[in-house]
Design a protein around this motif. Structure first.
Motif, PDB file in Angstrom:
ATOM      1  N   VAL A 161      -2.306   0.313   8.409  1.00  0.00           N
ATOM      2  CA  VAL A 161      -3.249  -0.066   7.363  1.00  0.00           C
ATOM      3  C   VAL A 161      -4.542   0.739   7.493  1.00  0.00           C
ATOM      4  O   VAL A 161      -5.136   1.154   6.486  1.00  0.00           O
ATOM      5  CB  VAL A 161      -3.532  -1.581   7.410  1.00  0.00           C
ATOM      6  N   ALA A 162      -4.976   0.995   8.728  1.00  0.00           N
ATOM      7  CA  ALA A 162      -6.164   1.837   8.932  1.00  0.00           C
ATOM      8  C   ALA A 162      -5.928   3.244   8.397  1.00  0.00           C
ATOM      9  O   ALA A 162      -6.841   3.876   7.848  1.00  0.00           O
ATOM     10  CB  ALA A 162      -6.526   1.879  10.415  1.00  0.00           C
TER      11      ALA A 162
ATOM     12  N   LEU B 108     -12.841  -7.759   4.473  1.00  0.00           N
ATOM     13  CA  LEU B 108     -11.987  -7.947   3.303  1.00  0.00           C
ATOM     14  C   LEU B 108     -12.437  -9.134   2.460  1.00  0.00           C
ATOM     15  O   LEU B 108     -12.368  -9.103   1.223  1.00  0.00           O
ATOM     16  CB  LEU B 108     -10.536  -8.157   3.749  1.00  0.00           C
TER      17      LEU B 108
ATOM     18  N   LEU C  80      -9.968  -0.071  11.458  1.00  0.00           N
ATOM     19  CA  LEU C  80      -9.887  -0.801  10.196  1.00  0.00           C
ATOM     20  C   LEU C  80     -11.142  -1.617   9.951  1.00  0.00           C
ATOM     21  O   LEU C  80     -11.671  -1.667   8.827  1.00  0.00           O
ATOM     22  CB  LEU C  80      -8.657  -1.702  10.207  1.00  0.00           C
TER      23      LEU C  80
ATOM     24  N   SER D  48     -17.271  -0.105   3.965  1.00  0.00           N
ATOM     25  CA  SER D  48     -17.082   0.127   2.532  1.00  0.00           C
ATOM     26  C   SER D  48     -17.780  -0.923   1.678  1.00  0.00           C
ATOM     27  O   SER D  48     -18.185  -0.648   0.543  1.00  0.00           O
ATOM     28  CB  SER D  48     -15.591   0.161   2.205  1.00  0.00           C
TER      29      SER D  48
ATOM     30  N   THR E 186      -7.865   6.554   1.582  1.00  0.00           N
ATOM     31  CA  THR E 186      -8.660   6.173   0.415  1.00  0.00           C
ATOM     32  C   THR E 186     -10.105   6.627   0.563  1.00  0.00           C
ATOM     33  O   THR E 186     -10.716   7.145  -0.380  1.00  0.00           O
ATOM     34  CB  THR E 186      -8.607   4.654   0.214  1.00  0.00           C
ATOM     35  N   ALA E 187     -10.669   6.435   1.760  1.00  0.00           N
ATOM     36  CA  ALA E 187     -12.080   6.770   1.978  1.00  0.00           C
ATOM     37  C   ALA E 187     -12.326   8.268   1.927  1.00  0.00           C
ATOM     38  O   ALA E 187     -13.357   8.723   1.410  1.00  0.00           O
ATOM     39  CB  ALA E 187     -12.543   6.201   3.319  1.00  0.00           C
TER      40      ALA E 187
ATOM     41  N   ASN F 155      -6.122 -12.822   5.162  1.00  0.00           N
ATOM     42  CA  ASN F 155      -6.151 -11.553   4.444  1.00  0.00           C
ATOM     43  C   ASN F 155      -5.194 -11.570   3.255  1.00  0.00           C
ATOM     44  O   ASN F 155      -5.453 -10.948   2.220  1.00  0.00           O
ATOM     45  CB  ASN F 155      -5.789 -10.411   5.388  1.00  0.00           C
TER      46      ASN F 155
ATOM     47  N   LYS G 186      -6.430   3.129   4.693  1.00  0.00           N
ATOM     48  CA  LYS G 186      -7.858   3.011   4.357  1.00  0.00           C
ATOM     49  C   LYS G 186      -8.579   4.345   4.539  1.00  0.00           C
ATOM     50  O   LYS G 186      -9.470   4.693   3.742  1.00  0.00           O
ATOM     51  CB  LYS G 186      -8.509   1.932   5.222  1.00  0.00           C
TER      52      LYS G 186
ATOM     53  N   LEU H  52     -13.988   0.539   8.776  1.00  0.00           N
ATOM     54  CA  LEU H  52     -13.768   1.027   7.419  1.00  0.00           C
ATOM     55  C   LEU H  52     -14.029  -0.045   6.369  1.00  0.00           C
ATOM     56  O   LEU H  52     -14.722   0.196   5.379  1.00  0.00           O
ATOM     57  CB  LEU H  52     -12.339   1.564   7.291  1.00  0.00           C
ATOM     58  N   VAL H  53     -13.481  -1.242   6.570  1.00  0.00           N
ATOM     59  CA  VAL H  53     -13.623  -2.266   5.535  1.00  0.00           C
ATOM     60  C   VAL H  53     -15.023  -2.877   5.541  1.00  0.00           C
ATOM     61  O   VAL H  53     -15.579  -3.197   4.480  1.00  0.00           O
ATOM     62  CB  VAL H  53     -12.550  -3.369   5.692  1.00  0.00           C
TER      63      VAL H  53
ATOM     64  N   GLN I 205       0.805  -1.214   0.000  1.00  0.00           N
ATOM     65  CA  GLN I 205       0.000   0.000   0.000  1.00  0.00           C
ATOM     66  C   GLN I 205       0.844   1.273   0.000  1.00  0.00           C
ATOM     67  O   GLN I 205       0.292   2.371  -0.065  1.00  0.00           O
ATOM     68  CB  GLN I 205      -0.943  -0.008   1.215  1.00  0.00           C
TER      69      GLN I 205
END
Length: 380
Positions: free
Chosen positions: A325-326, A182, A248, A255, A332-333, A111, A329, A251-252, A45
């Protein structure tokens, strides 16, 4: 008492050493698979480094699978050869907490099936990922309630001896919940997608409120009794684990909720879930920022005074990794480069810490200094 072995193997060069390694093998070794797995997922990422099949991340994921299988084999062998000693883990106030690292290590592999397996091998990997995810869920649910039950009924805890390792068995469920977000959109049927998504939200709720309650107690403990012993220095980073994973997960799950819930006639709820995922993830991320700064200050104090290496140093990796990683994300969001920049900087720090801890772990494994079971020592 050690289990008897066939006369054909007893006394073979190196076999006694292997038997002792098995006897002393403890679940905290699985923390290495957590740290390795989250680094593999974070590296692709980084901006301008390539897609999710970026070679180093994919190779690290493959290595993590081999590492997890090795550890599972050693720990399984301990239960077969030394069941009486292996069972003592449930009575040990600290080592029992590390049982939660097993499902969390497995979650990073699951994952990776989505991040690396799908682009490399196609949908053929999905049945394995789906089956492993349910195994992971079962282990996480068991750890999340059985270890606290043992704390209430068998252990003798005290506030001044409390550390953030209390979080380990509890957080496993929310890690599985984030994995649900995910995995869900890639499943074949709408029914499976819906089931995994709903289960993911349940897992999040099963874990995060309990973890935040523990964090509240942890703040009281630190205020009243100051920092824990230097051997537990890395535990200050564990607080970032449930926070990063909580953000995280929101968010995932959020989404992917609109498409999955719309297929079940719930488009309004899907839209709400998406909004809550972004706003909730942002707020939890902000809470994590407070713990991140605090952890840096505490670690600076410990490292200035000098701390001995132990397997607990892997606690520097996974919590930082999920927060990283959060951050990606959120970037991106919200379409904000700030979070992507923060994620990139934290990934570089994570890589450096992983190299340091992995090197020391390899050296400690080679000289067998790290193969030591506190459960056996406390019963002696």
């Amino acid at each position: 008492m050690m289990a008897s072995l066939p006369s054909t193997t007893r006394g073979l060069p190196g076999f006694d050493n292997l038997r002792e390694i098995i006897r002393q093998f403890t679940p905290n070794w699985f923390a290495a698979t957590m740290g390795t797995g989250i680094l593999a997922l974070a590296l692709p990422q980084l901006p301008n480094i390539g897609p999710a099949r970026e070679p180093f991340g994919e190779a690290l994921w493959a290595f993590n699978i081999a590492l997890f299988c090795l550890f599972a084999g050693l720990y399984g062998a301990r239960w077969i050869l030394f069941p009486h000693e292996a069972r003592r883990v449930f009575e040990h106030e600290s080592m029992s907490m590390f049982l939660g690292t097993i499902p969390m290590g497995l979650a990073t592999i699951i994952n990776g099936f989505v991040a690396f397996g799908l682009p490399r091998f196609g949908a053929v990997v999905l049945p394995a990922a789906y089956a492993l995810w349910w195994i992971d869920v079962a282990m996480a649910l068991a750890c999340g309630v059985l270890i606290p039950y043992f704390m209430f009924t068998r252990h003798a805890h005290a506030l001044e001896r409390m550390t953030a390792i209390w979080l380990l068995p509890v957080v496993a469920a929310e890690v599985a919940g984030a994995s649900a977000g995910l995995l869900a959109p890639h499943l074949d049927t709408a029914a499976d997608q819906f089931t995994v998504l709903v289960t993911g939200y349940v897992l999040w709720a099963y874990s995060v409120p309990v973890a935040f309650a523990i964090l509240t107690i942890l703040m009281l403990r630190l205020a009243l009794h100051r920092l824990p012993h230097e051997s537990m220095a890395a535990s200050c980073w564990l607080a970032l684990g449930p926070i990063g994973t909580g953000a995280l997960g929101l968010l995932v799950l959020g989404s992917n909720a609109p498409a999955i819930l719309s297929a079940h006639g719930l488009p309004q709820i899907g839209a709400v879930a998406a909004g809550l995922g972004v706003i909730g993830g942002l707020m939890v991320w902000g809470y994590g920022l407070w713990w991140l700064v605090l952890a840096v200050l505490i670690t600076t104090r410990y490292w200035r005074e000098g701390i001995p290496f132990n397997l607990g140093w892997w606690g520097y990796t996974f919590p930082l990794g999920v927060y990283t990683v959060a951050s990606f994300k959120l970037g991106t969001a919200l379409h904000l480069t700030f979070f992507g920049t923060v994620g990139a900087l934290l990934t570089i720090v994570l890589l450096g810490m992983w190299l340091l801890v992995a090197g020391k772990t390899l050296a400690g494994a080679w000289n067998r200094r790290l193969f030591h079971s506190p459960c056996i020592a406390s019963a002696a």
